[in-house]
Design a protein around this motif. Structure first.
Motif, PDB file in Angstrom:
ATOM      1  N   TYR A 101       0.854  -1.190   0.000  1.00 34.21           N
ATOM      2  CA  TYR A 101       0.000   0.000   0.000  1.00 34.21           C
ATOM      3  C   TYR A 101       0.885   1.232   0.000  1.00 34.21           C
ATOM      4  O   TYR A 101       1.824   1.329   0.789  1.00 34.21           O
ATOM      5  CB  TYR A 101      -0.914  -0.001   1.232  1.00 34.21           C
ATOM      6  CG  TYR A 101      -1.758   1.252   1.344  1.00 34.21           C
ATOM      7  CD1 TYR A 101      -2.852   1.446   0.513  1.00 34.21           C
ATOM      8  CD2 TYR A 101      -1.440   2.247   2.268  1.00 34.21           C
ATOM      9  CE1 TYR A 101      -3.618   2.605   0.596  1.00 34.21           C
ATOM     10  CE2 TYR A 101      -2.204   3.402   2.357  1.00 34.21           C
ATOM     11  CZ  TYR A 101      -3.285   3.568   1.523  1.00 34.21           C
ATOM     12  OH  TYR A 101      -4.038   4.713   1.612  1.00 34.21           O
ATOM     13  N   ASP A 102       0.578   2.176  -0.904  1.00 36.53           N
ATOM     14  CA  ASP A 102       1.418   3.376  -0.988  1.00 36.53           C
ATOM     15  C   ASP A 102       0.616   4.678  -0.946  1.00 36.53           C
ATOM     16  O   ASP A 102       1.092   5.726  -1.356  1.00 36.53           O
ATOM     17  CB  ASP A 102       2.284   3.342  -2.251  1.00 36.53           C
ATOM     18  CG  ASP A 102       1.456   3.366  -3.530  1.00 36.53           C
ATOM     19  OD1 ASP A 102       0.204   3.280  -3.452  1.00 36.53           O
ATOM     20  OD2 ASP A 102       2.047   3.474  -4.617  1.00 36.53           O
ATOM     21  N   GLY A 103      -0.611   4.604  -0.436  1.00 38.46           N
ATOM     22  CA  GLY A 103      -1.416   5.808  -0.297  1.00 38.46           C
ATOM     23  C   GLY A 103      -1.197   6.479   1.053  1.00 38.46           C
ATOM     24  O   GLY A 103      -0.211   6.218   1.744  1.00 38.46           O
ATOM     25  N   PHE A 104      -2.135   7.337   1.427  1.00 38.74           N
ATOM     26  CA  PHE A 104      -2.061   8.064   2.688  1.00 38.74           C
ATOM     27  C   PHE A 104      -2.956   7.401   3.732  1.00 38.74           C
ATOM     28  O   PHE A 104      -3.693   6.464   3.437  1.00 38.74           O
ATOM     29  CB  PHE A 104      -2.463   9.527   2.476  1.00 38.74           C
ATOM     30  CG  PHE A 104      -1.458  10.289   1.661  1.00 38.74           C
ATOM     31  CD1 PHE A 104      -0.353  10.875   2.266  1.00 38.74           C
ATOM     32  CD2 PHE A 104      -1.599  10.409   0.276  1.00 38.74           C
ATOM     33  CE1 PHE A 104       0.589  11.558   1.527  1.00 38.74           C
ATOM     34  CE2 PHE A 104      -0.659  11.098  -0.477  1.00 38.74           C
ATOM     35  CZ  PHE A 104       0.442  11.673   0.147  1.00 38.74           C
ATOM     36  N   TYR A 105      -2.882   7.898   4.961  1.00 42.37           N
ATOM     37  CA  TYR A 105      -3.622   7.313   6.079  1.00 42.37           C
ATOM     38  C   TYR A 105      -4.404   8.373   6.843  1.00 42.37           C
ATOM     39  O   TYR A 105      -4.079   9.554   6.806  1.00 42.37           O
ATOM     40  CB  TYR A 105      -2.653   6.662   7.086  1.00 42.37           C
ATOM     41  CG  TYR A 105      -1.924   5.462   6.573  1.00 42.37           C
ATOM     42  CD1 TYR A 105      -2.480   4.187   6.663  1.00 42.37           C
ATOM     43  CD2 TYR A 105      -0.659   5.591   5.999  1.00 42.37           C
ATOM     44  CE1 TYR A 105      -1.793   3.070   6.192  1.00 42.37           C
ATOM     45  CE2 TYR A 105       0.025   4.483   5.525  1.00 42.37           C
ATOM     46  CZ  TYR A 105      -0.549   3.228   5.632  1.00 42.37           C
ATOM     47  OH  TYR A 105       0.130   2.142   5.164  1.00 42.37           O
ATOM     48  N   PHE A 106      -5.408   7.886   7.584  1.00 46.90           N
ATOM     49  CA  PHE A 106      -5.998   8.648   8.678  1.00 46.90           C
ATOM     50  C   PHE A 106      -6.160   7.678   9.839  1.00 46.90           C
ATOM     51  O   PHE A 106      -6.713   6.586   9.675  1.00 46.90           O
ATOM     52  CB  PHE A 106      -7.349   9.264   8.327  1.00 46.90           C
ATOM     53  CG  PHE A 106      -7.872  10.125   9.448  1.00 46.90           C
ATOM     54  CD1 PHE A 106      -7.372  11.405   9.631  1.00 46.90           C
ATOM     55  CD2 PHE A 106      -8.815   9.643  10.347  1.00 46.90           C
ATOM     56  CE1 PHE A 106      -7.806  12.198  10.692  1.00 46.90           C
ATOM     57  CE2 PHE A 106      -9.255  10.432  11.402  1.00 46.90           C
ATOM     58  CZ  PHE A 106      -8.754  11.708  11.572  1.00 46.90           C
TER      59      PHE A 106
END
Length: 200
Positions: A101-106
């Motif tokens: 996974y290479d997206g962003f987080y919350f």
């Protein structure tokens, strides 16, 4: 009456506050530190003090960070179309370890639990909604597959759809009742790859 040393009992009680540490484990740790690891006690105390003074929450994703905006949020290599929502910083570490996974987080820092008085305001939902207007296309809901985690995912899915974005849920390769930080990398990687849309 059993003989006790107040300072040792205080150390044991402090160690018991850690997750997964029961009274016997805490006592073993305390005696090991006092009998053989005296230098480690100073290092441990210094590390705890430093972490307490320097680590807070990223202003964007709510993950633990030693800067106002964490390294993940600052990275230009992350996929700006993807946002993954997790319950804890340990879940971020578990997903990052898969390398898939290479997206962003919350990071919610918990889950909805009305019985415990944890509602949307306690999870920073206002900050999450502000993120939804920053160009993401898909929001992956990676809350734990517990009753509370599922309820949280459904609540968040409604918010995501209200913002016109696609909401998906990690696939159930993760065992029901499990927690992401304890799942092996292969299972977690498969769950992320096989995520599915959440239907109305």
């Amino acid at each position: 009456m059993a003989y006790t040393v107040p300072a040792i009992e205080e150390l044991v009680q402090a160690l018991r506050q850690l997750p997964g540490v029961g009274p016997r484990s805490a006592r073993r740790m305390a005696y090991a530190l006092l009998e053989r690891k005296r230098p480690a006690m100073g290092e441990l105390a210094a590390a705890l003090r430093r972490a307490d003074e320097t680590v807070s929450h990223c202003q964007r994703c709510n993950n633990l960070s030693d800067a106002p905006i964490c390294g993940l949020c600052q990275s230009s290599r992350r996929d700006p179309r993807l946002l993954c929502v997790v319950e804890t910083p340990a879940d971020v570490a578990a997903i990052e370890a898969t390398g898939t996974y290479d997206g962003f987080y919350f990071v919610l820092m918990g889950h909805l639990s009305p019985l415990d008085g944890i509602g949307p305001e306690a999870l920073g939902i206002d900050r999450f909604e502000a993120l939804l207007d920053q160009g993401f296309e898909e929001v992956i809901l990676a809350t734990n597959p517990t009753v509370e985690g599922e309820a949280t995912a459904h609540f968040l899915a409604d918010l995501v759809r209200m913002h016109g974005l696609r909401a998906s849920r990690i696939a159930h390769g993760v065992p029901v009742g499990g927690e992401l930080e304890y799942v092996d990398r292969g299972t977690l990687s498969s769950a992320l790859s096989g995520r599915r849309a959440i239907e109305d």
